[in-house]
Design a protein around this motif. Structure first.
Motif, PDB file in Angstrom:
ATOM      1  N   HIS A   9     -10.066   7.542   2.902  1.00  0.00           N
ATOM      2  CA  HIS A   9      -9.968   6.645   4.430  1.00  0.00           C
ATOM      3  C   HIS A   9      -9.915   5.550   5.180  1.00  0.00           C
ATOM      4  CE1 HIS A   9     -14.477   6.241   3.836  1.00  0.00           C
ATOM      5  NE2 HIS A   9     -14.632   5.325   4.664  1.00  0.00           N
ATOM      6  N   GLU A  10     -10.144   4.563   4.012  1.00  0.00           N
ATOM      7  CA  GLU A  10     -10.240   3.066   4.122  1.00  0.00           C
ATOM      8  C   GLU A  10      -9.129   2.525   4.344  1.00  0.00           C
ATOM      9  OE1 GLU A  10     -11.877  -0.759   4.583  1.00  0.00           O
ATOM     10  OE2 GLU A  10     -12.552   1.268   5.458  1.00  0.00           O
ATOM     11  N   SER A  11      -8.460   3.290   3.133  1.00  0.00           N
ATOM     12  CA  SER A  11      -7.036   3.290   2.732  1.00  0.00           C
ATOM     13  C   SER A  11      -5.960   2.910   4.648  1.00  0.00           C
ATOM     14  CB  SER A  11      -6.065   3.875   2.398  1.00  0.00           C
ATOM     15  OG  SER A  11      -6.761   3.633   0.848  1.00  0.00           O
ATOM     16  N   CYS A  16       1.319  -1.228  -0.293  1.00  0.00           N
ATOM     17  CA  CYS A  16      -0.133  -0.085  -0.548  1.00  0.00           C
ATOM     18  C   CYS A  16       0.543   1.446   0.309  1.00  0.00           C
ATOM     19  CB  CYS A  16      -1.529  -0.288   1.605  1.00  0.00           C
ATOM     20  SG  CYS A  16      -0.348   0.275   3.604  1.00  0.00           S
ATOM     21  N   ARG A  17       0.510   2.419  -0.390  1.00  0.00           N
ATOM     22  CA  ARG A  17       0.871   3.878  -0.132  1.00  0.00           C
ATOM     23  C   ARG A  17       1.777   4.227   0.748  1.00  0.00           C
ATOM     24  NH1 ARG A  17      -2.557   7.722  -3.089  1.00  0.00           N
ATOM     25  NH2 ARG A  17      -2.151   6.025  -4.702  1.00  0.00           N
ATOM     26  N   PRO A  21      -9.691   8.576  10.520  1.00  0.00           N
ATOM     27  CA  PRO A  21      -9.234   8.303   9.315  1.00  0.00           C
ATOM     28  C   PRO A  21      -9.997   9.716   8.272  1.00  0.00           C
ATOM     29  CG  PRO A  21      -9.404   6.192  10.658  1.00  0.00           C
ATOM     30  CD  PRO A  21     -10.281   7.533  11.233  1.00  0.00           C
ATOM     31  N   GLN A  22     -11.038  10.026   8.026  1.00  0.00           N
ATOM     32  CA  GLN A  22     -11.771  10.758   7.582  1.00  0.00           C
ATOM     33  C   GLN A  22     -11.321  12.325   7.085  1.00  0.00           C
ATOM     34  OE1 GLN A  22     -13.235   8.796   9.197  1.00  0.00           O
ATOM     35  NE2 GLN A  22     -14.540   8.084   8.345  1.00  0.00           N
ATOM     36  N   GLN A  23     -10.978  13.128   8.146  1.00  0.00           N
ATOM     37  CA  GLN A  23     -10.375  14.199   8.794  1.00  0.00           C
ATOM     38  C   GLN A  23      -8.789  14.018   7.845  1.00  0.00           C
ATOM     39  OE1 GLN A  23     -10.740  14.021  12.869  1.00  0.00           O
ATOM     40  NE2 GLN A  23     -12.511  15.299  12.921  1.00  0.00           N
ATOM     41  N   ALA A  35      -4.529   0.314   6.812  1.00  0.00           N
ATOM     42  CA  ALA A  35      -3.406   0.223   7.526  1.00  0.00           C
ATOM     43  C   ALA A  35      -2.981  -0.016   8.966  1.00  0.00           C
ATOM     44  CB  ALA A  35      -2.737   2.000   7.059  1.00  0.00           C
ATOM     45  N   VAL A  36      -4.273   0.368   9.783  1.00  0.00           N
ATOM     46  CA  VAL A  36      -4.215   0.488  11.545  1.00  0.00           C
ATOM     47  C   VAL A  36      -4.200  -0.890  11.634  1.00  0.00           C
ATOM     48  CG1 VAL A  36      -5.227   1.843  12.904  1.00  0.00           C
ATOM     49  CG2 VAL A  36      -5.106   2.723  11.859  1.00  0.00           C
ATOM     50  N   TYR A  37      -5.619  -0.989  11.085  1.00  0.00           N
ATOM     51  CA  TYR A  37      -5.559  -2.819  11.423  1.00  0.00           C
ATOM     52  C   TYR A  37      -4.637  -3.678  10.482  1.00  0.00           C
ATOM     53  CZ  TYR A  37     -10.488  -1.029  12.435  1.00  0.00           C
ATOM     54  OH  TYR A  37     -11.404  -0.342  12.745  1.00  0.00           O
ATOM     55  N   GLN A  38      -3.646  -3.503  10.581  1.00  0.00           N
ATOM     56  CA  GLN A  38      -3.014  -4.372   9.987  1.00  0.00           C
ATOM     57  C   GLN A  38      -1.899  -4.955  11.164  1.00  0.00           C
ATOM     58  OE1 GLN A  38      -0.110  -3.080   6.577  1.00  0.00           O
ATOM     59  NE2 GLN A  38       0.744  -4.719   6.207  1.00  0.00           N
ATOM     60  N   PRO A  39      -1.922  -6.627  11.181  1.00  0.00           N
ATOM     61  CA  PRO A  39      -1.088  -6.912  12.338  1.00  0.00           C
ATOM     62  C   PRO A  39      -0.257  -5.966  12.022  1.00  0.00           C
ATOM     63  CG  PRO A  39      -1.825  -8.365  11.255  1.00  0.00           C
ATOM     64  CD  PRO A  39      -2.691  -7.629  10.150  1.00  0.00           C
TER      65      PRO A  39
END
Length: 410
Positions: free
Chosen positions: A183-185, A140-141, A162-164, A189-193
């Protein structure tokens, strides 16, 4: 299609199940929605062992999103693999199988050769193997752009959503699409282990997750019922306010409530201005009417009359001196209906944001007024979509500088 040996695929249900899981549904909720048992849902999500004569002989891997996703027709589907397996076990030649399936003989021959296990072709295991080969890890970016990752991490540490952050990146880098993120990206990225974005902030060190929900993985939404005792003293009802609940054209109307700590022995008062969403916090040593009266009159005394027109509160016993508060501040106090927190929508939303800094089940008396002021300033300096990405502090400052502070200039 002739029914062959083994388990039936339930392809449509499995695809729907994985879609719901990807949207955050629990295993039990998704299983009920698609009409399968909880055991089946657990097997699809976590995999399961296979036994023979009481001994483990194998493990069926959990479903992969690629295994149930609609793919191009140029790839063999699971139903086609089941047909190939049935015809192959019946002793039919490769060319006749290819004619019935509608594929080239070389496709069928390669399928039987590449995806056979132990000399036997099993369609479901073959489909899993093909899916695993088709999967590709796309970086991912945020992984490839260190500057973007540091910027997003810094804003998450300031409790930006994330939206902000997504809107901020588009404004800050208008001509650089490579610096934009949806925001989904950011959530992914946050939820990635092992994510480097999973770190506490300076003002809220007790929360490891940078998200306001405190989550480190996706989970189902839960509905929590909130109950409060009815306020029995004579009072003004919210239905007596001189404006409709959705009317926010006039500034100076505040919504208030308490956030409660461990064992309901500590509280913090919260106030939100309806037009600008400005937050003010009240340090309350006790949960009683006298403490709230003193804190309100002290904290709101610096406001001009045009910015203190009314206060809307929940029906809590801490408002026992609401008549004295009205007399001291010169602003009437209105009370919401019982068990109707949506009538103070701005305040309820703000209380959810404040739980990042003051978690449930903790002693709120440990937070000194200086810390409350720092949290208040951080919230008021955060851009809001409802304010066209202005901050509450900017909007409120514009009202203070205006000749007519009752109307917000847009």
């Amino acid at each position: 299609m002739k029914k062959g040996p083994g388990r039936r695929p339930l392809s449509a249900k499995r695809q729907r199940f994985m879609e719901l899981r990807g949207r955050g549904w629990s295993i039990l909720g998704a299983a009920r929605e698609v009409g399968v048992s909880r055991t089946t849902g657990n097997n699809w999500s976590r995999g399961y062992k296979t036994y023979r004569r009481g001994e483990v002989v194998g493990f069926v891997a959990p479903l992969d999103r690629l295994a149930v996703r609609q793919v191009s027709a140029r790839f063999l589907s699971q139903d086609e693999r089941i047909m190939i397996a049935d015809l192959h076990h019946a002793g039919i030649s490769v060319r006749k199988i290819a004619d019935q399936v509608g594929r080239a003989p070389s496709t069928v021959s390669r399928e039987l050769r590449r995806n056979a296990t132990g000399g036997h072709y099993r369609p479901f295991e073959a489909h899993r193997q093909a899916t695993a080969r088709r999967a590709r890890h796309h970086r991912c970016r945020l992984e490839t752009n260190r500057g973007l990752r540091d910027l997003v991490g810094g804003l998450l540490a300031q409790r930006w959503s994330p939206q902000q952050i997504s809107r901020h990146l588009r404004r800050r880098f208008p001509g650089e699409p490579g610096m934009w993120l949806c925001h989904e990206s950011i959530y992914r990225a946050v939820y990635q282990p092992g994510s480097v974005l999973m770190r506490p902030s300076r003002l809220a060190p007790q929360r490891r997750s940078p998200l306001r929900t405190g989550r480190d993985h996706r989970r189902a939404h839960q509905r929590v019922e909130r109950r409060r005792p009815r306020f029995e003293q004579p009072m003004r009802s919210i239905h007596q306010r001189p404006f409709q609940p959705d009317d926010r054209s006039e500034a100076g109307h505040w919504e208030g409530d308490l956030i409660v700590g461990k064992d309901q022995r500590s509280v913090i008062g919260t106030l939100v201005e309806r037009t600008t969403r400005l937050v003010r916090l009240l340090h309350l040593p006790l949960r009683d009417g006298d403490s709230l009266h003193d804190a309100l009159t002290s904290r709101m005394a610096d406001l001009p009359p045009g910015l203190l027109r009314s206060i809307t509160w929940d029906q809590g016993a801490e408002m026992a001196r609401h008549l004295a508060i009205t007399e001291s501040l010169g602003a009437p106090v209105y009370f919401c209906d019982s068990r109707s927190p949506w009538q103070r929508g701005s305040n309820e939303n703000t209380n959810g944001l404040l739980r990042d800094y003051f978690p449930k089940g903790t002693d709120l008396n440990a937070h000194l007024p200086k810390h409350l002021l720092a949290v208040e300033n951080e919230l008021n300096s955060r851009p809001r979509l409802v304010l066209n990405d202005y901050t509450p502090a900017d909007r409120f400052a514009a009202l203070l500088a205006s000749n007519d502070p009752s109307v917000l200039r847009r």
